[in-house]
Design an enzyme around this catalytic site. Sequence first.
Site, PDB file in Angstrom:
ATOM      1  N   TYR A 153      -5.968  29.942 -39.566  1.00  0.00           N
ATOM      2  CA  TYR A 153      -5.691  29.065 -39.523  1.00  0.00           C
ATOM      3  C   TYR A 153      -5.353  27.911 -39.265  1.00  0.00           C
ATOM      4  O   TYR A 153      -6.252  27.253 -38.022  1.00  0.00           O
ATOM      5  CB  TYR A 153      -4.288  29.871 -38.231  1.00  0.00           C
ATOM      6  CG  TYR A 153      -3.286  29.039 -37.955  1.00  0.00           C
ATOM      7  CD1 TYR A 153      -2.259  29.210 -38.302  1.00  0.00           C
ATOM      8  CD2 TYR A 153      -2.813  27.975 -37.211  1.00  0.00           C
ATOM      9  CE1 TYR A 153      -0.764  28.622 -38.172  1.00  0.00           C
ATOM     10  CE2 TYR A 153      -1.532  27.543 -36.752  1.00  0.00           C
ATOM     11  CZ  TYR A 153      -0.327  27.997 -37.527  1.00  0.00           C
ATOM     12  OH  TYR A 153       1.146  27.950 -36.874  1.00  0.00           O
ATOM     13  N   SER A 155      -8.682  35.744 -39.815  1.00  0.00           N
ATOM     14  CA  SER A 155      -6.699  35.801 -39.591  1.00  0.00           C
ATOM     15  C   SER A 155      -6.485  35.127 -40.305  1.00  0.00           C
ATOM     16  O   SER A 155      -6.073  36.304 -40.362  1.00  0.00           O
ATOM     17  CB  SER A 155      -7.924  34.337 -38.034  1.00  0.00           C
ATOM     18  OG  SER A 155      -6.775  34.262 -37.215  1.00  0.00           O
ATOM     19  N   GLN A 156      -6.196  34.349 -40.333  1.00  0.00           N
ATOM     20  CA  GLN A 156      -4.931  33.701 -41.702  1.00  0.00           C
ATOM     21  C   GLN A 156      -4.976  34.573 -42.574  1.00  0.00           C
ATOM     22  O   GLN A 156      -4.382  34.248 -43.550  1.00  0.00           O
ATOM     23  CB  GLN A 156      -4.585  32.617 -41.321  1.00  0.00           C
ATOM     24  CG  GLN A 156      -3.365  31.691 -42.259  1.00  0.00           C
ATOM     25  CD  GLN A 156      -3.483  30.317 -42.530  1.00  0.00           C
ATOM     26  OE1 GLN A 156      -2.074  29.766 -41.810  1.00  0.00           O
ATOM     27  NE2 GLN A 156      -4.069  29.787 -43.374  1.00  0.00           N
ATOM     28  N   ASP A 182      -9.682  41.201 -28.230  1.00  0.00           N
ATOM     29  CA  ASP A 182      -8.966  39.829 -29.008  1.00  0.00           C
ATOM     30  C   ASP A 182      -7.331  39.540 -29.305  1.00  0.00           C
ATOM     31  O   ASP A 182      -6.417  40.332 -28.519  1.00  0.00           O
ATOM     32  CB  ASP A 182      -8.854  39.707 -30.730  1.00  0.00           C
ATOM     33  CG  ASP A 182      -8.474  38.446 -31.817  1.00  0.00           C
ATOM     34  OD1 ASP A 182      -7.802  38.140 -31.048  1.00  0.00           O
ATOM     35  OD2 ASP A 182      -8.659  39.010 -32.974  1.00  0.00           O
ATOM     36  N   HIS A 192     -11.490  36.833 -30.933  1.00  0.00           N
ATOM     37  CA  HIS A 192     -11.180  36.680 -32.463  1.00  0.00           C
ATOM     38  C   HIS A 192     -12.382  36.289 -33.222  1.00  0.00           C
ATOM     39  O   HIS A 192     -11.509  36.224 -34.270  1.00  0.00           O
ATOM     40  CB  HIS A 192     -10.163  35.508 -31.917  1.00  0.00           C
ATOM     41  CG  HIS A 192      -8.923  35.508 -33.213  1.00  0.00           C
ATOM     42  ND1 HIS A 192      -8.437  36.409 -34.092  1.00  0.00           N
ATOM     43  CD2 HIS A 192      -9.304  34.253 -34.054  1.00  0.00           C
ATOM     44  CE1 HIS A 192      -7.826  36.048 -35.839  1.00  0.00           C
ATOM     45  NE2 HIS A 192      -8.198  35.092 -35.479  1.00  0.00           N
TER      46      HIS A 192
END
Length: 323
Positions: free
Chosen positions: A92, A186-187, A272, A302
Amino acid sequence: MTHFDLPLDQLRTYRPVLEEPEDFDAFWDKTLAEAREHDLDATFTPVDVPLTTVDVFDVTYAGFGGQPVKGWLVLPAGATGPLPAVVEYIGYGGGRGLPHTHLLWAAAGFAHFVMDTRGQGSAGLVGDTPDPVGSGPSHPGFMTRGVEDPYAYYYRRVFTDGVRAVEAARSHPLVDASRVAVLGASQGGGIAIAVGGLVPDLVAVAADVPFLCHFPRAATLTERNPYREIGYYLKTHIGADEQVFRTLSYFDGVHFAARGTAPALFSVGLEDQTCPPSTVFAAFNAYAGPDKAIKVYAFNDHEGGGYFHQAAQLDWLPRHLRG
Protein backbone atom coordinates in the site's frame (compact mmCIF):
# COMPACT_ATOMS: atom_id res chain seq x y z
CA MET A 1 1.83 -5.13 20.87
CA THR A 2 0.97 -8.56 22.28
CA HIS A 3 -1.56 -10.98 20.81
CA PHE A 4 -4.95 -9.28 20.48
CA ASP A 5 -6.95 -11.44 18.08
CA LEU A 6 -8.34 -14.97 18.39
CA PRO A 7 -6.11 -17.73 19.83
CA LEU A 8 -4.15 -19.67 17.22
CA ASP A 9 -6.22 -22.84 17.57
CA GLN A 10 -9.37 -20.83 16.81
CA LEU A 11 -7.68 -18.97 13.96
CA ARG A 12 -6.86 -22.27 12.27
CA THR A 13 -10.57 -23.12 12.05
CA TYR A 14 -11.95 -19.60 11.61
CA ARG A 15 -14.44 -19.65 8.73
CA PRO A 16 -16.72 -16.61 8.91
CA VAL A 17 -19.91 -16.61 6.91
CA LEU A 18 -19.64 -13.61 4.60
CA GLU A 19 -22.35 -12.37 2.28
CA GLU A 20 -21.09 -12.83 -1.26
CA PRO A 21 -22.78 -10.82 -4.03
CA GLU A 22 -24.98 -13.04 -6.15
CA ASP A 23 -23.42 -11.53 -9.28
CA PHE A 24 -19.79 -11.71 -8.07
CA ASP A 25 -18.61 -13.87 -10.98
CA ALA A 26 -20.65 -11.98 -13.55
CA PHE A 27 -19.26 -8.69 -12.25
CA TRP A 28 -15.68 -9.85 -12.73
CA ASP A 29 -16.35 -11.60 -16.05
CA LYS A 30 -17.79 -8.32 -17.38
CA THR A 31 -14.94 -6.26 -15.93
CA LEU A 32 -12.22 -8.41 -17.48
CA ALA A 33 -14.05 -8.76 -20.80
CA GLU A 34 -14.23 -4.96 -21.06
CA ALA A 35 -10.51 -4.67 -20.29
CA ARG A 36 -9.67 -7.25 -22.97
CA GLU A 37 -11.50 -5.22 -25.58
CA HIS A 38 -8.36 -3.08 -25.54
CA ASP A 39 -5.18 -4.36 -27.16
CA LEU A 40 -2.72 -5.37 -24.44
CA ASP A 41 -0.06 -3.43 -26.36
CA ALA A 42 2.73 -4.54 -24.02
CA THR A 43 6.08 -2.88 -24.75
CA PHE A 44 9.42 -3.82 -23.21
CA THR A 45 12.13 -1.20 -23.55
CA PRO A 46 15.67 -2.20 -22.48
CA VAL A 47 17.06 -0.09 -19.64
CA ASP A 48 20.79 0.54 -19.25
CA VAL A 49 21.52 -0.16 -15.57
CA PRO A 50 24.93 -0.55 -13.86
CA LEU A 51 24.17 -4.16 -12.94
CA THR A 52 25.96 -7.16 -14.43
CA THR A 53 23.69 -9.99 -13.28
CA VAL A 54 20.36 -8.82 -14.70
CA ASP A 55 18.77 -7.39 -17.82
CA VAL A 56 16.01 -4.85 -17.17
CA PHE A 57 13.08 -3.75 -19.31
CA ASP A 58 10.81 -0.78 -18.74
CA VAL A 59 7.29 -2.12 -19.34
CA THR A 60 4.09 -0.40 -20.39
CA TYR A 61 0.85 -2.29 -21.00
CA ALA A 62 -2.88 -1.56 -21.21
CA GLY A 63 -4.67 -2.18 -17.92
CA PHE A 64 -8.20 -1.27 -16.86
CA GLY A 65 -9.97 0.79 -19.51
CA GLY A 66 -6.97 0.42 -21.82
CA GLN A 67 -5.11 2.88 -19.59
CA PRO A 68 -1.29 2.58 -19.56
CA VAL A 69 0.26 0.80 -16.59
CA LYS A 70 4.01 0.72 -15.94
CA GLY A 71 6.17 -2.12 -14.68
CA TRP A 72 9.61 -3.65 -14.68
CA LEU A 73 10.71 -6.93 -16.20
CA VAL A 74 13.94 -8.14 -14.63
CA LEU A 75 15.67 -11.17 -16.20
CA PRO A 76 18.87 -13.07 -15.43
CA ALA A 77 21.55 -11.48 -17.62
CA GLY A 78 21.84 -13.11 -21.03
CA ALA A 79 18.80 -15.37 -20.61
CA THR A 80 18.02 -17.12 -23.91
CA GLY A 81 15.21 -19.57 -23.18
CA PRO A 82 11.70 -19.21 -21.80
CA LEU A 83 11.86 -18.84 -18.03
CA PRO A 84 9.28 -19.43 -15.31
CA ALA A 85 8.03 -16.05 -14.12
CA VAL A 86 7.05 -14.35 -10.90
CA VAL A 87 4.59 -11.45 -11.14
CA GLU A 88 4.84 -9.22 -8.07
CA TYR A 89 2.38 -6.68 -6.66
CA ILE A 90 3.46 -3.88 -4.31
CA GLY A 91 2.34 -2.90 -0.80
CA TYR A 92 0.00 0.00 0.00
CA GLY A 93 1.26 3.40 -1.06
CA GLY A 94 4.25 2.08 -2.99
CA GLY A 95 4.99 1.96 -6.69
CA ARG A 96 7.36 -0.11 -8.80
CA GLY A 97 10.43 1.65 -7.37
CA LEU A 98 13.78 1.39 -9.14
CA PRO A 99 15.15 -1.71 -10.87
CA HIS A 100 17.98 -2.40 -8.40
CA THR A 101 15.40 -3.00 -5.65
CA HIS A 102 14.08 -6.08 -7.50
CA LEU A 103 16.96 -8.54 -7.81
CA LEU A 104 15.87 -11.54 -5.71
CA TRP A 105 13.83 -13.56 -8.17
CA ALA A 106 16.10 -12.96 -11.16
CA ALA A 107 19.00 -14.08 -8.94
CA ALA A 108 17.03 -17.30 -8.35
CA GLY A 109 16.83 -17.83 -12.12
CA PHE A 110 13.32 -16.55 -12.87
CA ALA A 111 11.76 -13.77 -14.89
CA HIS A 112 10.47 -11.14 -12.48
CA PHE A 113 7.62 -8.83 -13.54
CA VAL A 114 6.86 -5.97 -11.11
CA MET A 115 3.55 -4.15 -11.55
CA ASP A 116 3.31 -0.46 -10.72
CA THR A 117 0.15 0.35 -8.72
CA ARG A 118 -1.93 3.07 -10.34
CA GLY A 119 -2.15 6.29 -8.37
CA GLN A 120 0.31 5.06 -5.74
CA GLY A 121 4.06 5.41 -5.44
CA SER A 122 4.59 8.27 -3.02
CA ALA A 123 5.16 6.21 0.15
CA GLY A 124 8.32 4.12 0.13
CA LEU A 125 8.80 2.99 -3.47
CA VAL A 126 8.25 5.60 -6.18
CA GLY A 127 5.53 5.02 -8.79
CA ASP A 128 5.03 6.06 -12.40
CA THR A 129 1.39 5.20 -13.18
CA PRO A 130 -1.39 7.75 -12.65
CA ASP A 131 -5.00 6.79 -12.00
CA PRO A 132 -6.96 8.93 -14.44
CA VAL A 133 -10.35 7.75 -13.18
CA GLY A 134 -12.25 10.07 -10.83
CA SER A 135 -14.42 9.12 -7.87
CA GLY A 136 -16.88 10.57 -5.43
CA PRO A 137 -15.93 11.91 -2.00
CA SER A 138 -13.40 9.70 -0.23
CA HIS A 139 -11.21 9.64 2.85
CA PRO A 140 -7.53 10.44 2.09
CA GLY A 141 -5.88 7.24 0.88
CA PHE A 142 -7.26 4.69 -1.55
CA MET A 143 -9.62 2.50 0.47
CA THR A 144 -12.77 4.57 -0.07
CA ARG A 145 -12.22 5.93 -3.57
CA GLY A 146 -15.45 5.18 -5.42
CA VAL A 147 -16.69 3.02 -2.54
CA GLU A 148 -20.29 4.06 -3.17
CA ASP A 149 -20.42 1.83 -6.29
CA PRO A 150 -18.51 -1.39 -7.08
CA TYR A 151 -18.12 -0.30 -10.71
CA ALA A 152 -16.43 2.92 -9.59
CA TYR A 153 -14.33 1.42 -6.79
CA TYR A 154 -10.58 1.94 -6.96
CA TYR A 155 -9.63 -1.72 -6.53
CA ARG A 156 -11.72 -2.74 -9.53
CA ARG A 157 -9.12 -0.94 -11.59
CA VAL A 158 -6.15 -2.29 -9.60
CA PHE A 159 -7.27 -5.94 -9.68
CA THR A 160 -7.90 -5.64 -13.41
CA ASP A 161 -4.41 -4.18 -13.85
CA GLY A 162 -3.13 -7.19 -11.89
CA VAL A 163 -4.74 -9.70 -14.25
CA ARG A 164 -3.45 -7.81 -17.26
CA ALA A 165 0.04 -7.79 -15.70
CA VAL A 166 0.03 -11.61 -15.88
CA GLU A 167 -1.02 -11.38 -19.52
CA ALA A 168 1.71 -8.83 -20.23
CA ALA A 169 4.36 -11.00 -18.57
CA ARG A 170 3.21 -14.00 -20.58
CA SER A 171 3.52 -12.03 -23.80
CA HIS A 172 7.31 -11.68 -23.51
CA PRO A 173 9.25 -14.27 -25.55
CA LEU A 174 11.60 -15.07 -22.66
CA VAL A 175 8.73 -15.95 -20.32
CA ASP A 176 7.28 -19.45 -20.18
CA ALA A 177 3.58 -18.60 -20.23
CA SER A 178 2.66 -21.97 -18.73
CA ARG A 179 4.71 -21.38 -15.56
CA VAL A 180 3.70 -18.10 -13.95
CA ALA A 181 3.23 -17.41 -10.24
CA VAL A 182 1.95 -14.30 -8.46
CA LEU A 183 3.10 -12.91 -5.14
CA GLY A 184 3.08 -9.85 -2.94
CA ALA A 185 3.03 -8.62 0.64
CA SER A 186 0.24 -6.68 2.37
CA GLN A 187 -1.69 -4.92 -0.42
CA GLY A 188 0.42 -6.92 -2.86
CA GLY A 189 -0.67 -10.12 -1.14
CA GLY A 190 -4.31 -9.10 -1.41
CA ILE A 191 -3.89 -8.38 -5.12
CA ALA A 192 -2.16 -11.76 -5.56
CA ILE A 193 -5.12 -13.54 -3.94
CA ALA A 194 -7.56 -11.66 -6.18
CA VAL A 195 -5.57 -12.46 -9.33
CA GLY A 196 -5.29 -16.07 -8.18
CA GLY A 197 -9.09 -16.22 -8.09
CA LEU A 198 -9.45 -14.60 -11.51
CA VAL A 199 -6.69 -16.37 -13.48
CA PRO A 200 -7.28 -20.13 -13.48
CA ASP A 201 -3.94 -21.44 -14.75
CA LEU A 202 -1.28 -20.00 -12.45
CA VAL A 203 1.22 -22.41 -10.93
CA ALA A 204 1.39 -20.75 -7.48
CA VAL A 205 0.16 -17.88 -5.33
CA ALA A 206 2.28 -16.45 -2.50
CA ALA A 207 0.43 -13.97 -0.25
CA ASP A 208 2.52 -12.50 2.57
CA VAL A 209 0.52 -10.88 5.45
CA PRO A 210 -2.25 -10.12 2.93
CA PHE A 211 -4.41 -7.00 3.05
CA LEU A 212 -7.91 -6.60 1.50
CA CYS A 213 -9.44 -9.61 3.27
CA HIS A 214 -12.54 -9.92 5.49
CA PHE A 215 -13.45 -6.23 5.35
CA PRO A 216 -16.31 -6.33 7.89
CA ARG A 217 -14.05 -7.65 10.66
CA ALA A 218 -10.97 -5.65 9.70
CA ALA A 219 -12.85 -2.34 9.68
CA THR A 220 -14.02 -2.85 13.26
CA LEU A 221 -11.02 -4.63 14.79
CA THR A 222 -7.98 -2.49 14.01
CA GLU A 223 -7.33 1.22 14.55
CA ARG A 224 -4.57 1.29 11.95
CA ASN A 225 -4.80 2.49 8.41
CA PRO A 226 -5.52 1.49 5.72
CA TYR A 227 -8.54 -0.42 7.08
CA ARG A 228 -9.31 2.47 9.44
CA GLU A 229 -9.96 4.67 6.38
CA ILE A 230 -13.26 2.79 6.05
CA GLY A 231 -14.29 3.76 9.56
CA TYR A 232 -13.31 7.39 9.06
CA TYR A 233 -15.40 7.51 5.88
CA LEU A 234 -18.43 6.02 7.63
CA LYS A 235 -17.97 8.38 10.57
CA THR A 236 -18.70 11.20 8.12
CA HIS A 237 -21.07 9.41 5.71
CA ILE A 238 -23.49 8.28 8.38
CA GLY A 239 -25.92 5.66 7.18
CA ALA A 240 -23.76 4.49 4.26
CA ASP A 241 -22.60 1.31 6.02
CA GLU A 242 -24.73 -1.15 4.06
CA GLN A 243 -23.77 0.21 0.64
CA VAL A 244 -20.07 0.51 1.54
CA PHE A 245 -19.78 -3.06 2.76
CA ARG A 246 -21.76 -4.32 -0.23
CA THR A 247 -19.28 -2.60 -2.54
CA LEU A 248 -16.34 -4.03 -0.58
CA SER A 249 -17.80 -7.54 -0.83
CA TYR A 250 -16.95 -7.57 -4.55
CA PHE A 251 -13.28 -7.12 -3.61
CA ASP A 252 -12.91 -9.28 -0.51
CA GLY A 253 -9.98 -11.66 -0.61
CA VAL A 254 -12.08 -14.33 1.13
CA HIS A 255 -14.30 -14.61 -1.97
CA PHE A 256 -11.34 -14.69 -4.35
CA ALA A 257 -9.60 -17.29 -2.17
CA ALA A 258 -12.62 -19.56 -2.52
CA ARG A 259 -11.96 -19.51 -6.27
CA GLY A 260 -8.21 -20.16 -6.08
CA THR A 261 -6.92 -23.11 -8.07
CA ALA A 262 -3.11 -22.94 -7.65
CA PRO A 263 -0.96 -24.07 -4.71
CA ALA A 264 -0.62 -21.24 -2.20
CA LEU A 265 1.73 -20.08 0.53
CA PHE A 266 0.38 -17.51 3.00
CA SER A 267 2.02 -15.85 5.99
CA VAL A 268 0.62 -14.15 9.08
CA GLY A 269 1.99 -12.22 12.04
CA LEU A 270 0.02 -12.87 15.22
CA GLU A 271 0.75 -9.33 16.47
CA ASP A 272 -0.17 -7.74 13.15
CA GLN A 273 -2.54 -4.83 13.79
CA THR A 274 -2.46 -3.66 10.17
CA CYS A 275 -3.80 -6.93 8.75
CA PRO A 276 -5.21 -8.73 11.82
CA PRO A 277 -4.58 -12.48 11.98
CA SER A 278 -8.27 -13.42 11.76
CA THR A 279 -8.59 -11.56 8.45
CA VAL A 280 -5.64 -13.47 7.01
CA PHE A 281 -6.87 -16.83 8.29
CA ALA A 282 -10.36 -16.10 6.93
CA ALA A 283 -8.85 -15.97 3.44
CA PHE A 284 -6.43 -18.85 4.00
CA ASN A 285 -9.10 -21.18 5.41
CA ALA A 286 -11.37 -20.35 2.48
CA TYR A 287 -8.63 -20.94 -0.08
CA ALA A 288 -9.77 -23.69 -2.46
CA GLY A 289 -6.52 -24.53 -4.27
CA PRO A 290 -4.40 -27.61 -3.55
CA ASP A 291 -1.21 -27.78 -1.48
CA LYS A 292 -1.85 -24.68 0.61
CA ALA A 293 0.29 -23.73 3.62
CA ILE A 294 0.56 -20.82 6.02
CA LYS A 295 3.66 -19.68 7.89
CA VAL A 296 2.81 -18.30 11.33
CA TYR A 297 5.11 -15.70 12.91
CA ALA A 298 3.93 -15.65 16.49
CA PHE A 299 5.62 -12.46 17.76
CA ASN A 300 5.70 -10.40 14.59
CA ASP A 301 3.65 -7.42 13.52
CA HIS A 302 3.03 -6.43 9.88
CA GLU A 303 6.62 -7.13 8.90
CA GLY A 304 5.63 -10.80 9.14
CA GLY A 305 8.63 -13.07 8.81
CA GLY A 306 10.68 -10.50 6.86
CA TYR A 307 13.74 -12.04 5.28
CA PHE A 308 13.02 -15.34 7.05
CA HIS A 309 9.82 -15.56 5.04
CA GLN A 310 11.69 -14.67 1.86
CA ALA A 311 13.84 -17.71 2.58
CA ALA A 312 10.67 -19.81 2.99
CA GLN A 313 9.39 -18.51 -0.36
CA LEU A 314 12.74 -19.31 -2.00
CA ASP A 315 12.35 -22.89 -0.80
CA TRP A 316 8.65 -23.26 -1.69
CA LEU A 317 8.08 -21.29 -4.88
CA PRO A 318 10.78 -22.78 -7.16
CA ARG A 319 9.34 -26.25 -6.62
CA HIS A 320 6.11 -25.10 -8.25
CA LEU A 321 7.67 -22.87 -10.88
CA ARG A 322 10.03 -25.57 -12.07
CA GLY A 323 7.46 -28.36 -11.82
